[in-house]
Design a protein around this motif. Structure first.
Motif, PDB file in Angstrom:
ATOM      1  N   GLU A 135       8.674   3.616 -11.766  1.00  0.00           N
ATOM      2  CA  GLU A 135       8.646   2.410 -12.595  1.00  0.00           C
ATOM      3  C   GLU A 135       8.955   1.212 -11.707  1.00  0.00           C
ATOM      4  OE1 GLU A 135      11.033   1.069 -16.459  1.00  0.00           O
ATOM      5  OE2 GLU A 135      10.275   3.130 -16.538  1.00  0.00           O
ATOM      6  N   GLY A 136       7.914   0.488 -11.276  1.00  0.00           N
ATOM      7  CA  GLY A 136       8.101  -0.615 -10.337  1.00  0.00           C
ATOM      8  C   GLY A 136       8.589  -0.078  -9.008  1.00  0.00           C
ATOM      9  N   ASN A 137       9.695  -0.636  -8.506  1.00  0.00           N
ATOM     10  CA  ASN A 137      10.280  -0.160  -7.244  1.00  0.00           C
ATOM     11  C   ASN A 137      11.214   1.017  -7.460  1.00  0.00           C
ATOM     12  OD1 ASN A 137       8.951  -2.104  -5.783  1.00  0.00           O
ATOM     13  ND2 ASN A 137      10.696  -3.458  -5.601  1.00  0.00           N
ATOM     14  N   SER A 138      11.504   1.342  -8.718  1.00  0.00           N
ATOM     15  CA  SER A 138      12.432   2.430  -9.026  1.00  0.00           C
ATOM     16  C   SER A 138      11.699   3.763  -9.123  1.00  0.00           C
ATOM     17  CB  SER A 138      13.148   2.175 -10.345  1.00  0.00           C
ATOM     18  OG  SER A 138      13.996   1.072 -10.229  1.00  0.00           O
ATOM     19  N   LYS A 152       0.836  -1.203   0.000  1.00  0.00           N
ATOM     20  CA  LYS A 152       0.000   0.000   0.000  1.00  0.00           C
ATOM     21  C   LYS A 152       0.872   1.256   0.000  1.00  0.00           C
ATOM     22  CE  LYS A 152      -3.704   2.311   2.495  1.00  0.00           C
ATOM     23  NZ  LYS A 152      -4.451   2.412   3.733  1.00  0.00           N
ATOM     24  N   GLU A 153       1.928   1.259   0.831  1.00  0.00           N
ATOM     25  CA  GLU A 153       2.838   2.405   0.873  1.00  0.00           C
ATOM     26  C   GLU A 153       3.502   2.616  -0.486  1.00  0.00           C
ATOM     27  OE1 GLU A 153       4.867   2.881   5.134  1.00  0.00           O
ATOM     28  OE2 GLU A 153       4.985   0.839   4.349  1.00  0.00           O
ATOM     29  N   MET A 154       3.879   1.521  -1.129  1.00  0.00           N
ATOM     30  CA  MET A 154       4.525   1.617  -2.438  1.00  0.00           C
ATOM     31  C   MET A 154       3.544   2.178  -3.474  1.00  0.00           C
ATOM     32  SD  MET A 154       7.676   0.715  -2.074  1.00  0.00           S
ATOM     33  CE  MET A 154       8.213   0.464  -3.748  1.00  0.00           C
ATOM     34  N   GLN A 155       2.304   1.725  -3.428  1.00  0.00           N
ATOM     35  CA  GLN A 155       1.303   2.155  -4.405  1.00  0.00           C
ATOM     36  C   GLN A 155       0.834   3.590  -4.176  1.00  0.00           C
ATOM     37  OE1 GLN A 155      -1.567  -0.958  -3.867  1.00  0.00           O
ATOM     38  NE2 GLN A 155      -0.418  -2.415  -5.124  1.00  0.00           N
ATOM     39  N   GLU A 156       0.956   4.097  -2.970  1.00  0.00           N
ATOM     40  CA  GLU A 156       0.514   5.455  -2.650  1.00  0.00           C
ATOM     41  C   GLU A 156       1.522   6.520  -3.060  1.00  0.00           C
ATOM     42  OE1 GLU A 156      -0.402   5.305   1.519  1.00  0.00           O
ATOM     43  OE2 GLU A 156      -2.430   4.565   1.155  1.00  0.00           O
TER      44      GLU A 156
END
Length: 144
Positions: free
Chosen positions: A115-118, A90-94
């Motif tokens: 872009e993804g985790n980058s 959720k933190e990554m998507q926000e």
């Protein structure tokens, strides 16, 4: 495929399972028996790095088990488990473009690409591409 933490460096797997993550296993009980405090601390830190290598081999999912009993005796979870501060999905998507962040080394910046985790961040001294998940996990970056 099964492998040990020692031989996992440089490899990546969709799913990583770290089993038996208890005191006495990781860090190993032999680390406690070292008389020299400096060497003891160094050995435990080396095992912490080994655990980090194992954790960062996961591309998508990480599973860590820590049983309550081992060979009929009560055991405690590894001290390294409480050190894990991985961001949630959720933190990554926000995370959004235009968001202001602060990096320990590069200071204040603005996210200009995801872009993804980058993430690509515009800092005063230029643009940088960062692994956002790693930066969050290590406490190197936070939102402002």
């Amino acid at each position: 495929m099964f492998t040990t933490m020692h031989s996992a460096k440089g490899l990546e797997f969709k799913n990583v399972y770290i089993i038996g993550t208890n005191e006495g296993t990781i860090p190993h009980e032999k680390s406690y028996d070292i008389e020299d405090e400096k060497k003891k601390t160094e050995q435990i830190e080396e095992e912490r790095r080994l655990m980090y290598v194992a954790i960062t081999r996961a591309e998508k999912n990480l599973y860590i088990s820590s049983p309550i009993n081992k060979y009929g005796k009560k055991v405690s979870k590894s001290r390294f488990i409480d050190d894990i501060k991985a961001p949630t999905n959720k933190e990554m998507q926000e995370t959004t473009i235009g968001e202001k962040i602060y990096h320990k080394r590069f200071r204040e910046g603005t996210i200009i690409q995801i872009e993804g985790n980058s993430i690509k961040v515009k800092f005063k001294d230029g643009d940088r591409v960062l692994d956002y998940k790693v930066c969050l996990t290590k406490g190197m970056i936070w939102k402002i």
